[in-house]
Design a protein around this motif. Structure first.
Motif, short mmCIF file in Angstrom:
data_model
loop_
_atom_site.label_atom_id
_atom_site.label_comp_id
_atom_site.label_asym_id
_atom_site.label_seq_id
_atom_site.Cartn_x
_atom_site.Cartn_y
_atom_site.Cartn_z
N MET A 1 -37.47 -26.13 0.72
CA MET A 1 -36.89 -24.79 0.73
C MET A 1 -35.47 -24.85 1.26
O MET A 1 -35.18 -25.56 2.22
CB MET A 1 -37.74 -23.86 1.60
N VAL A 2 -34.59 -24.09 0.62
CA VAL A 2 -33.18 -24.12 1.04
C VAL A 2 -32.68 -22.69 1.21
O VAL A 2 -32.95 -21.81 0.38
CB VAL A 2 -32.32 -24.89 0.00
N ASN A 3 -31.98 -22.44 2.32
CA ASN A 3 -31.35 -21.15 2.55
C ASN A 3 -30.02 -21.12 1.80
O ASN A 3 -29.21 -22.05 1.89
CB ASN A 3 -31.10 -20.93 4.04
N VAL A 4 -29.79 -20.04 1.05
CA VAL A 4 -28.60 -19.94 0.21
C VAL A 4 -27.70 -18.84 0.75
O VAL A 4 -28.10 -17.68 0.84
CB VAL A 4 -28.96 -19.65 -1.25
N THR A 5 -26.47 -19.22 1.13
CA THR A 5 -25.44 -18.29 1.59
C THR A 5 -24.16 -18.57 0.82
O THR A 5 -24.14 -19.40 -0.10
CB THR A 5 -25.19 -18.47 3.10
N LYS A 6 -23.08 -17.89 1.20
CA LYS A 6 -21.81 -18.12 0.52
C LYS A 6 -21.37 -19.58 0.59
O LYS A 6 -20.77 -20.11 -0.35
CB LYS A 6 -20.72 -17.25 1.14
N SER A 7 -21.69 -20.24 1.70
CA SER A 7 -21.21 -21.61 1.91
C SER A 7 -21.80 -22.61 0.92
O SER A 7 -21.17 -23.62 0.61
CB SER A 7 -21.50 -22.06 3.34
N ASN A 8 -23.00 -22.36 0.42
CA ASN A 8 -23.60 -23.32 -0.52
C ASN A 8 -24.08 -22.65 -1.80
O ASN A 8 -24.89 -23.20 -2.55
CB ASN A 8 -24.77 -24.06 0.15
N PHE A 9 -23.60 -21.44 -2.07
CA PHE A 9 -24.10 -20.68 -3.22
C PHE A 9 -23.83 -21.40 -4.54
O PHE A 9 -24.72 -21.51 -5.40
CB PHE A 9 -23.48 -19.28 -3.25
N LEU A 10 -22.61 -21.88 -4.73
CA LEU A 10 -22.28 -22.51 -6.02
C LEU A 10 -23.10 -23.77 -6.25
O LEU A 10 -23.57 -24.02 -7.37
CB LEU A 10 -20.79 -22.84 -6.06
N GLU A 11 -23.32 -24.53 -5.20
CA GLU A 11 -24.12 -25.75 -5.32
C GLU A 11 -25.57 -25.42 -5.68
O GLU A 11 -26.16 -26.03 -6.57
CB GLU A 11 -24.06 -26.52 -3.99
N GLN A 12 -26.15 -24.44 -4.99
CA GLN A 12 -27.54 -24.09 -5.24
C GLN A 12 -27.70 -23.31 -6.54
O GLN A 12 -28.76 -23.38 -7.17
CB GLN A 12 -28.10 -23.29 -4.06
N LEU A 13 -26.67 -22.57 -6.94
CA LEU A 13 -26.72 -21.90 -8.24
C LEU A 13 -26.84 -22.94 -9.35
O LEU A 13 -27.63 -22.78 -10.29
CB LEU A 13 -25.47 -21.05 -8.44
N ARG A 14 -26.06 -24.01 -9.26
CA ARG A 14 -26.16 -25.08 -10.25
C ARG A 14 -27.58 -25.67 -10.27
O ARG A 14 -28.17 -25.88 -11.34
CB ARG A 14 -25.15 -26.18 -9.94
N ASP A 15 -28.13 -25.92 -9.08
CA ASP A 15 -29.47 -26.50 -9.00
C ASP A 15 -30.51 -25.58 -9.64
O ASP A 15 -31.38 -26.02 -10.39
CB ASP A 15 -29.82 -26.76 -7.53
N LEU A 16 -30.40 -24.28 -9.35
CA LEU A 16 -31.35 -23.32 -9.92
C LEU A 16 -31.22 -23.25 -11.43
O LEU A 16 -32.23 -23.28 -12.16
CB LEU A 16 -31.12 -21.95 -9.30
N LEU A 17 -29.99 -23.17 -11.94
CA LEU A 17 -29.79 -23.06 -13.38
C LEU A 17 -30.29 -24.29 -14.12
O LEU A 17 -30.83 -24.18 -15.23
CB LEU A 17 -28.30 -22.84 -13.69
N VAL A 18 -30.15 -25.46 -13.51
CA VAL A 18 -30.61 -26.69 -14.15
C VAL A 18 -32.13 -26.72 -14.25
O VAL A 18 -32.69 -27.21 -15.24
CB VAL A 18 -30.08 -27.92 -13.36
N HIS A 19 -32.82 -26.17 -13.25
CA HIS A 19 -34.28 -26.27 -13.22
C HIS A 19 -35.00 -25.07 -13.83
O HIS A 19 -36.21 -25.15 -14.09
CB HIS A 19 -34.76 -26.47 -11.78
N LEU A 20 -34.29 -23.97 -14.07
CA LEU A 20 -34.95 -22.79 -14.64
C LEU A 20 -35.50 -23.02 -16.06
O LEU A 20 -36.62 -22.59 -16.35
CB LEU A 20 -33.96 -21.61 -14.68
N PRO A 21 -34.76 -23.67 -16.97
CA PRO A 21 -35.24 -23.75 -18.35
C PRO A 21 -36.58 -24.45 -18.51
O PRO A 21 -37.30 -24.17 -19.47
CB PRO A 21 -34.12 -24.53 -19.07
N THR A 22 -36.92 -25.38 -17.63
CA THR A 22 -38.17 -26.14 -17.78
C THR A 22 -39.29 -25.60 -16.91
O THR A 22 -40.35 -26.22 -16.80
CB THR A 22 -37.92 -27.62 -17.42
N ALA A 23 -39.10 -24.44 -16.30
CA ALA A 23 -40.12 -23.88 -15.40
C ALA A 23 -41.34 -23.41 -16.18
O ALA A 23 -41.24 -22.99 -17.34
CB ALA A 23 -39.53 -22.72 -14.60
#
Length: 652
Positions: free
Chosen positions: A1-23
């Protein structure tokens, strides 16, 4: 589990977008600043109140008044290491015991091997009796042990002979082990190797969990209202309000996001057109009348010409490592800066001009200075791309924020396709969306959205990412929910209406359901999905933290679905949980798991997102459309009989 704030939003947004299509499915949960209107907590809702009336009287104003602080998103993927015990590949058989089927198959293969090698009669008899079921388990184990002992003794004899060189099979250069192996092979003796340890059982799904802290940006029209009892509850459950207020990711409506993105792409499209035609545009230039101003501009232009013609490295500085050379002009007032801009652009159109205070190491007078930048064509292109990406990332962080996550989840729920090329292009500002447009073939499988008692969660998302005001009509609100999320499953409905008596008889609160699933029998020991993006040193999570609640919701959905399906499979239906989700008809999903049925708290009614309004003027409290059904209920010691023509139904 990862907490998402402004400091890491772009990094975690990429991670989420990459993994959403195969969910396989996505679950959500939220923590808000309030969940009830002032004064309503002391009055219990009327159970027989119609859903449309409850919406108007109590529900509609809550998500319009309060705000979301946390959104938990859990993305679940099918585990490739999972072996379904009910399938043949997982060891299951058609009609008999899986272990007996394996034993019979293994014995038959052993018999064929022995026949092919002209093998020994005792072993062949053993294999035959094993396959035909003539021996019980104890007899088989005893016989097998004796045979293995005999074969081991013979192997050791041959091995010793080969190692000592007494057998002709030993060849020059053979080690003892190689000679023993060759001797054993010559004698037709099978070498037993230690069986590999069986892999520990694996859960059916893995998960990635994101805990988004969200907060409106400074120029948002949305006000933040706090309900004292809700805030007290969140503080007792360790809500980090500093993280919310200081680092919360902003959000906006989808419509406003489209306007901002269109403005961005129009601007850069115009810039590219201007770069293709560098003819300076004619406009009225300022005229200097003061002698001092004329002399100042003349000195600055003379220094600029000297800098352009000189190779002296002391006259310029490298900026950003790889982007040409620059010269900072002397400070001056706004009138003179405009004059310098116009003069330099007219005489040296290939130079770039910008405010000097944009530099990270700008001094105190930089706001009144101009930086002149000289670039090669390659450096100019590189700089333009960098500035374009930086502007796009600023837009994502400062305005679009969580709305991008909302839209991406909605896209995969609607069957839109997210490709690697589109995701990368979206993140660097080349595409307005990570999903492929439908007219370009962007139509794939729809991913279900999972909630627990999720009516409020869905309505809060609408007021934050669709429109701050909900429709006056409940039917329109339901249509908006289905517009973004066509296939919704509510684990509260699954547990209270679609499960067996053991589940219905216990507590159906999320935490209690999660604990119950650890102990109930679902044909195998249920293993909760592993968490693939657990932060190092991070805690597992706790109830009433949005991300952990989202994880529990998805895990309960998996466990309840398998338990419900197990009861259905007693009717010889050959279905797995994953195939039910992605290969079955909508009617079967509604029948088995209650797709698009949403729980309404303290009510006789269950909300059906697929229902539509009845004929005009008909008192149709359930917005149904089926044949007439007669419902009886007791109210205030008086018996009433009512008939409803529709799909949305009374619970109980």
């Amino acid at each position: 589990m990862v907490n998402v704030t402004k400091s890491n939003f772009l990094e975690q947004l990429r991670d989420l977008l990459v993994h959403l299509p195969t969910a396989s499915f996505v679950s959500i949960d939220e923590e808000m600043t309030g969940i009830s209107l002032p004064g309503s907590r002391n009055s219990r809702p009327n159970k027989v109140e119609l859903p449309s009336e409850r919406y108007t009287n109590l529900l509609k104003e809550v998500p319009e008044r309060y705000a979301i602080l946390q959104v938990g998103v859990a993305v679940f993927h099918k585990n490739p290491k999972y072996k379904d015990p009910s399938s043949p590949s997982g060891g299951g058989g058609g009609g008999g015991s899986p272990s007996r089927a394996r034993a019979s198959s293994t014995a038959a293969e052993e018999e064929q091997r022995l026949l092919a090698n002209g093998g020994d009669s005792d072993a062949m008899e053993h294999a035959f009796m094993h396959r035909e079921g003539a021996l019980n388990q104890d007899e088989l184990e005893d016989l097998t042990e004796r045979e293995e002992d005999n074969e081991a003794d013979r192997f050791m004899a041959f091995a010793e002979a080969a190692a000592s060189g007494n057998l002709s099979v030993r060849r020059p250069g053979d080690t003892d082990a190689q000679a023993a192996a060759r001797a054993a092979a010559t004698a037709g003796i099978r070498m037993y190797e230690e069986e590999e340890e069986e892999e520990p059982p694996q859960p059916e799904y893995t998960s990635r969990i994101y805990n988004f802290y969200i907060f409106p940006n400074a120029w948002s029209d949305r006000e933040l209202t706090l309900n004292p009892s809700t805030i007290k509850f969140l503080m007792e459950n360790n809500m980090d309000f500093n993280k919310v207020f200081e680092e919360g990711v902003p959000f906006t409506t989808v419509k406003h996001a489209e306007v901002l993105k269109e403005r961005y792409f129009r601007k850069h499209s115009n810039n590219e057109a201007k770069n293709g035609d560098r003819t300076p545009t004619k406009k009225d230039r300022v005229t200097l009348t003061s002698t001092n101003d004329i002399a100042f501009v003349a000195r600055v232009m003379a220094n600029l010409r000297e800098w352009i013609d000189s190779d002296d490295s002391n006259l310029h500085n490298l900026i950003n490592g790889q982007e040409g050379t620059s010269l900072v002009l002397p400070p001056c007032n706004a009138f003179l800066r405009r004059c310098l801009y116009e003069t330099i652009e007219a005489e040296y159109s290939g130079l770039l001009l910008e405010r000097a205070d944009l530099s990270p190491n700008a001094g105190p007078t930089a706001r009144n200075q101009i930086r002149v930048i000289r670039l090669s064509p390659e450096e100019r292109k590189r700089r333009e791309n960098r500035l374009k990406v930086e502007e796009w990332e600023k837009l994502l962080l400062g305005n679009l924020g969580f709305t991008t996550v909302f839209q991406a989840i909605s896209d995969v729920c609607n069957g839109k396709v997210l490709t690697k090329e589109r995701i990368e292009g979206f993140l660097d500002g080349s595409f307005p969306s990570p999903s492929v447009p439908l007219d370009e073939g962007g139509n794939g499988r729809q991913i279900p959205l999972i909630v627990h008692n999720g009516l409020m969660d869905l309505m809060f998302l609408l007021t934050h990412c669709h429109d701050p005001s909900l429709p006056k009509n409940f039917e329109e609100t339901k249509m908006q929910i289905r517009h973004y999320f066509p296939n919704v499953f509510d684990t509260k409905v699954m547990s209270t209406e679609y499960s067996d008596a053991q589940i219905k008889g216990g507590s159906t609160a999320l935490g209690d359901l999660f604990d119950t699933m650890k102990h109930v029998d679902i044909g195998e020991k249920f293993l909760f999905p592993t968490i693939s993006n657990q932060e190092s040193g991070g805690s597992e999570g706790q109830a009433h933290e949005a991300a952990w609640d989202a994880y529990m919701t998805g895990s309960v959905f998996n466990a309840l679905g398998k338990r419900i399906l197990e009861g259905k499979n007693m009717l010889n239906l050959d279905l797995t949980f994953n195939s039910l989700l992605h290969e079955s008809s909508d009617s079967l999903l509604r029948e088995y798991l209650g797709m698009n049925m949403i729980y309404m708290h303290v009510s006789l009614y269950t909300i059906d997102l697929e229902s539509t309004s009845g004929p005009a003027g008909l008192h149709d409290p359930l917005s149904c459309g089926l044949s007439c059904l007669w419902y009886h209920y007791i109210c205030f010691n008086t018996r009433y009989t009512s008939s409803f023509d529709g799909r949305e139904r009374r619970r109980g």
